[in-house]
Motif scaffolding. Structure first.
Motif, PDB file in Angstrom:
ATOM      1  N   HIS A 209      40.226  48.220  35.310  1.00 34.01           N
ATOM      2  CA  HIS A 209      40.645  48.539  36.675  1.00 34.01           C
ATOM      3  C   HIS A 209      42.159  48.786  36.660  1.00 34.01           C
ATOM      4  O   HIS A 209      42.960  47.849  36.708  1.00 34.01           O
TER       5      HIS A 209
ATOM      6  N   PRO B  78      37.669  43.944  35.049  1.00 28.97           N
ATOM      7  CA  PRO B  78      39.073  44.107  35.463  1.00 28.97           C
ATOM      8  C   PRO B  78      39.949  44.714  34.377  1.00 28.97           C
ATOM      9  O   PRO B  78      41.005  45.285  34.675  1.00 28.97           O
ATOM     10  N   GLN B  79      39.527  44.616  33.115  1.00 26.99           N
ATOM     11  CA  GLN B  79      40.329  45.208  32.039  1.00 26.99           C
ATOM     12  C   GLN B  79      40.397  46.727  32.164  1.00 26.99           C
ATOM     13  O   GLN B  79      41.323  47.351  31.636  1.00 26.99           O
TER      14      GLN B  79
ATOM     15  N   LEU C  40      45.098  47.189  38.592  1.00 27.58           N
ATOM     16  CA  LEU C  40      45.610  45.891  38.155  1.00 27.58           C
ATOM     17  C   LEU C  40      46.547  46.014  36.961  1.00 27.58           C
ATOM     18  O   LEU C  40      47.106  45.006  36.517  1.00 27.58           O
TER      19      LEU C  40
ATOM     20  N   SER D 173      35.080  45.541  39.647  1.00 33.62           N
ATOM     21  CA  SER D 173      35.213  44.117  39.957  1.00 33.62           C
ATOM     22  C   SER D 173      34.705  43.267  38.802  1.00 33.62           C
ATOM     23  O   SER D 173      35.207  42.166  38.561  1.00 33.62           O
TER      24      SER D 173
END
Length: 373
Positions: free
Chosen positions: A196, A193-194, A199, A190
């Motif tokens: 994760h 995000p780069q 995504l 969380s």
């Protein structure tokens, strides 16, 4: 001095205390141990001093991560610490993917690897940017089995260095936050995000990265390979066992993946325990403790000691403890003493070829800054 697996047994003349098949918390500091995955990114001996008190040798791993001390600085710190604490601090070199595909890149990296070997490096780290970010001059993602990276690996094999590979991420990385199995993964992804991958569906999936790693190893028989973070197969000890069966020269370290093991042992403790017993020669204890210049040394060491003792309680004893990442009480595995001795020390000595250190009795026993990713 008694060997780690032979505690004193006499209790008065003619009396013998039954020897437990597993260690307890009272054995923690006296048993010889090795943390095979830390990052000493600051020229401060605080963590090394704590390691001596707690009975650990350390492998500090250089890596070209964006939030770390520049890689040249990491190397200077590693050499200085290894010189100051011979037999207690060991190190792994690494390299930057910057300039990959440009003329001379492979030659520079392989030459530097030879220099690092001469300076005392025991391994080389291949980081997760391979397959998850680094690009060639045409803008294509660079995969681990690219010929230029194969040449670097060939040089490592020729020099006799172990190759520490961090390919992929935990399986949770490809799940939405609410479906992740551990709170520490939810928190980490969380905030980053780069990394994760849920995504970023345009990037390779978990299975793609594992297949890439396996192609790489198939082409390099005899390479001593350490799969960092349980080889990114932390979510399933059966799949991890199949990987170790397929690649007999591979081992894995446990760094930053303890809660995923604990999640599985809540479901089936004996399955996880049996994995460690079956593959007792193939697993290295490690944490991923990262000592950065911004850390308060006192707070960092307090947290590090807490991690080391918590992991020991889970692996070595039969005690239960609260694991916040799972919001649950997790019973210890109470692994046999000889299994603990291998996972915590003997395997690292073999994999990193530290026989001289193992023969040194002087190192055998002693009397928000700690990321676990």
């Amino acid at each position: 001095m008694n060997s780690p697996s032979t505690p004193p047994s006499d209790q008065g003349e003619g009396l013998t205390t039954p020897v437990s098949t597993h260690y307890g918390m009272a054995d923690f500091a006296r048993v010889r141990k090795f943390d095979a995955h830390v990052h000493l990114n600051v020229d401060d001996p605080a963590l090394v001093q704590l390691a001596l008190e707690d009975g650990f040798e350390l492998m500090t791993i250089n890596v070209d991560a964006p939030d770390f001390t520049p890689i040249a600085g990491q190397r200077a710190i590693a050499i200085a610490m290894a010189d100051a604490y011979p037999g207690e601090v060991h190190w792994s070199t690494s390299f930057s993917m910057s300039g990959f595909g440009q003329p001379g890149w492979t030659e520079r990296v392989t030459e530097d690897l030879a220099t690092a070997d001469a300076e005392g490096a025991r391994a080389v780290k291949f980081w997760k940017d391979i397959g998850m970010g680094a690009e060639d001059p045409e803008g294509h993602l660079v995969m681990l089995d690219h010929p230029e990276l194969m040449a670097v690996a060939e040089q490592a094999r020729a020099l006799g260095l172990a190759l520490i590979g961090h390919q992929g991420e935990p399986h949770n990385c490809w799940l939405p936050l609410e479906e992740m199995t551990t709170e520490n993964d939810r928190r980490y992804f969380s905030r980053r995000p780069q990394y994760h991958m849920y995504l970023h569906p345009e990037l390779p999936g978990h299975d793609d990265l594992i297949a890439m790693r396996d192609r790489f190893l198939t082409a390099l028989p005899g390479l001593r390979f350490v799969g960092a973070h349980l080889g990114s197969l932390e979510h399933d000890v059966d799949k991890l066992g199949a990987f170790l069966d397929r690649f007999p020269d591979a081992t894995v370290d446990m760094s930053s993946r303890m809660s995923q093991l604990q999640f599985q042992s809540l479901q089936d403790r004996e399955r996880v325990r049996d994995f460690f017993i079956r593959y007792q020669d193939r697993v290295l204890y490690g944490t991923d403790l990262s000592f950065h210049p911004s850390a308060d040394p006192v707070k960092f060491c307090r947290a590090a000691h807490g991690i080391w003792t918590s992991d020991w309680r889970y692996l070595a004893t039969d005690e239960s403890q609260r694991v916040n990442a799972l919001d649950a009480d997790v019973p210890g595995l109470a692994l046999p003493r000889d299994v603990i001795d291998k996972i915590y020390y003997g395997n690292a000595v073999r994999v990193f070829e530290l026989a001289d250190s193992a023969d040194d009795d002087s190192a055998a026993s002693v009397g928000e800054s700690v990321p676990r990713r």
